[in-house]
Design an enzyme around this catalytic site. Structure first.
Site, PDB file in Angstrom:
ATOM      1  N   SER A  91       0.768  -1.195   0.074  1.00 17.61           N
ATOM      2  CA  SER A  91      -0.004   0.028  -0.065  1.00 17.61           C
ATOM      3  C   SER A  91       0.825   1.166  -0.037  1.00 17.61           C
ATOM      4  O   SER A  91       2.054   1.191   0.043  1.00 17.61           O
ATOM      5  CB  SER A  91      -0.994  -0.003   1.241  1.00 17.61           C
ATOM      6  OG  SER A  91      -0.176   0.155   2.423  1.00 17.61           O
ATOM      7  N   LEU A 105      -3.144   1.484   7.051  1.00 15.94           N
ATOM      8  CA  LEU A 105      -3.513   2.442   6.291  1.00 15.94           C
ATOM      9  C   LEU A 105      -2.995   2.659   4.890  1.00 15.94           C
ATOM     10  O   LEU A 105      -1.968   2.193   4.700  1.00 15.94           O
ATOM     11  CB  LEU A 105      -3.109   3.965   6.880  1.00 15.94           C
ATOM     12  CG  LEU A 105      -3.782   4.203   8.538  1.00 15.94           C
ATOM     13  CD1 LEU A 105      -3.412   5.653   8.790  1.00 15.94           C
ATOM     14  CD2 LEU A 105      -5.321   4.108   8.159  1.00 15.94           C
ATOM     15  N   HIS A 116       3.615  -4.910   2.727  1.00 19.97           N
ATOM     16  CA  HIS A 116       3.028  -5.664   3.997  1.00 19.97           C
ATOM     17  C   HIS A 116       3.664  -7.037   4.157  1.00 19.97           C
ATOM     18  O   HIS A 116       3.816  -7.703   5.377  1.00 19.97           O
ATOM     19  CB  HIS A 116       1.690  -5.548   4.006  1.00 19.97           C
ATOM     20  CG  HIS A 116       1.033  -4.110   4.334  1.00 19.97           C
ATOM     21  ND1 HIS A 116       0.799  -3.652   5.425  1.00 19.97           N
ATOM     22  CD2 HIS A 116       0.758  -3.196   3.320  1.00 19.97           C
ATOM     23  CE1 HIS A 116       0.227  -2.314   5.247  1.00 19.97           C
ATOM     24  NE2 HIS A 116       0.156  -2.228   3.863  1.00 19.97           N
ATOM     25  N   LEU A 118       5.102 -10.751   1.828  1.00 17.03           N
ATOM     26  CA  LEU A 118       5.753 -11.538   0.845  1.00 17.03           C
ATOM     27  C   LEU A 118       5.481 -13.005   1.250  1.00 17.03           C
ATOM     28  O   LEU A 118       5.996 -13.418   2.416  1.00 17.03           O
ATOM     29  CB  LEU A 118       7.175 -11.268   0.296  1.00 17.03           C
ATOM     30  CG  LEU A 118       7.506 -12.110  -0.818  1.00 17.03           C
ATOM     31  CD1 LEU A 118       8.713 -11.280  -1.570  1.00 17.03           C
ATOM     32  CD2 LEU A 118       7.878 -13.600  -0.426  1.00 17.03           C
ATOM     33  N   TYR A 162      16.525  -9.846   2.069  1.00 15.49           N
ATOM     34  CA  TYR A 162      16.147  -8.558   1.588  1.00 15.49           C
ATOM     35  C   TYR A 162      17.289  -7.898   0.994  1.00 15.49           C
ATOM     36  O   TYR A 162      17.061  -7.006  -0.022  1.00 15.49           O
ATOM     37  CB  TYR A 162      15.335  -7.951   2.408  1.00 15.49           C
ATOM     38  CG  TYR A 162      13.846  -8.314   2.492  1.00 15.49           C
ATOM     39  CD1 TYR A 162      13.093  -8.488   1.311  1.00 15.49           C
ATOM     40  CD2 TYR A 162      13.417  -9.143   3.902  1.00 15.49           C
ATOM     41  CE1 TYR A 162      11.650  -8.974   1.496  1.00 15.49           C
ATOM     42  CE2 TYR A 162      12.043  -9.712   3.836  1.00 15.49           C
ATOM     43  CZ  TYR A 162      11.162  -9.562   2.702  1.00 15.49           C
ATOM     44  OH  TYR A 162       9.793 -10.070   2.984  1.00 15.49           O
TER      45      TYR A 162
END
Length: 201
Positions: A91, A105, A116, A118, A162
């Site tokens: 988002s 939000l 948010h 994976l 990451y």
């Protein structure tokens, strides 16, 4: 999205029956943005992936539906023969760093994409699908004119994964979930004009 080269599905060749008729087959592998209709499949993969590790899910079913209604273009699912095997949901966020409010939000005027979750289906883990999906997702973001960077928070043991995907650690995240603490990471997203010239977006 079919105009974006990296989101074009790879199709199996349809075999012909003895009568010369073409049999219909599902795409062997397809990447596409998710819709609210995919929410249950998403949640089933997420629940299995996270509850056994942390006891909770980053997004509950109603939150998945919430984000897939508000910003489906910030999601990406990997489907094999019509079955969801991996996904990312994001988002928009409008601040430099993530805060507790970022968990629920979507800020339409924001330029940071908050990733948010994976998750990869248990039957296809340890095959590199998570890193492939993240690469495709970042390519997708580079064709969205409002996206300037991607943000995520993860537990310490996931930082190397990451980092291999090109993210850099920003330090401890102010967000906590129960007893869990997180590292905040970011990845720059190149400008739309640059990528339009160089990738056919």
């Amino acid at each position: 999205l079919s105009a974006l080269p990296f989101l074009k599905p790879v199709h199996l060749r349809s075999p012909r029956s003895s009568g010369g008729q073409r049999r219909h087959t599902l795409p062997a592998s397809e990447f596409r943005c998710l819709s609210p209709e995919d929410a249950v499949s998403v949640f089933e993969i997420e629940r299995e992936a996270f509850i056994s590790v942390s006891g909770d899910c980053p997004l509950h079913l109603d939150e998945i539906r919430h984000f897939l209604n508000l910003c489906p273009e910030l999601s990406l699912g990997w489907f094999e023969e019509g079955r969801l095997v991996a996904f990312i949901i994001g988002s928009l966020w409008d601040q430099e760093r993530l805060s507790q409010a970022a968990l629920t939000l979507h800020k339409p005027q924001g330029s940071a994409v908050h990733i948010h979750v994976l998750a990869v289906h248990r039957t296809v883990r340890q095959q590199g699908k998570g890193s492939i999906l993240m690469w495709r997702y970042l390519q997708h973001l580079r064709c969205l004119p409002f996206a300037r960077r991607a943000l995520l928070m993860c537990e310490h043991f996931l930082v190397p994964f990451y980092q291999k995907c090109g993210f850099e650690a920003l330090g401890p995240c102010e967000v906590t979930v129960g007893d869990l603490a997180f590292v905040e990471m970011q990845h720059p997203v190149r400008g739309h004009a640059f990528m339009r010239r160089n990738s056919g977006c």
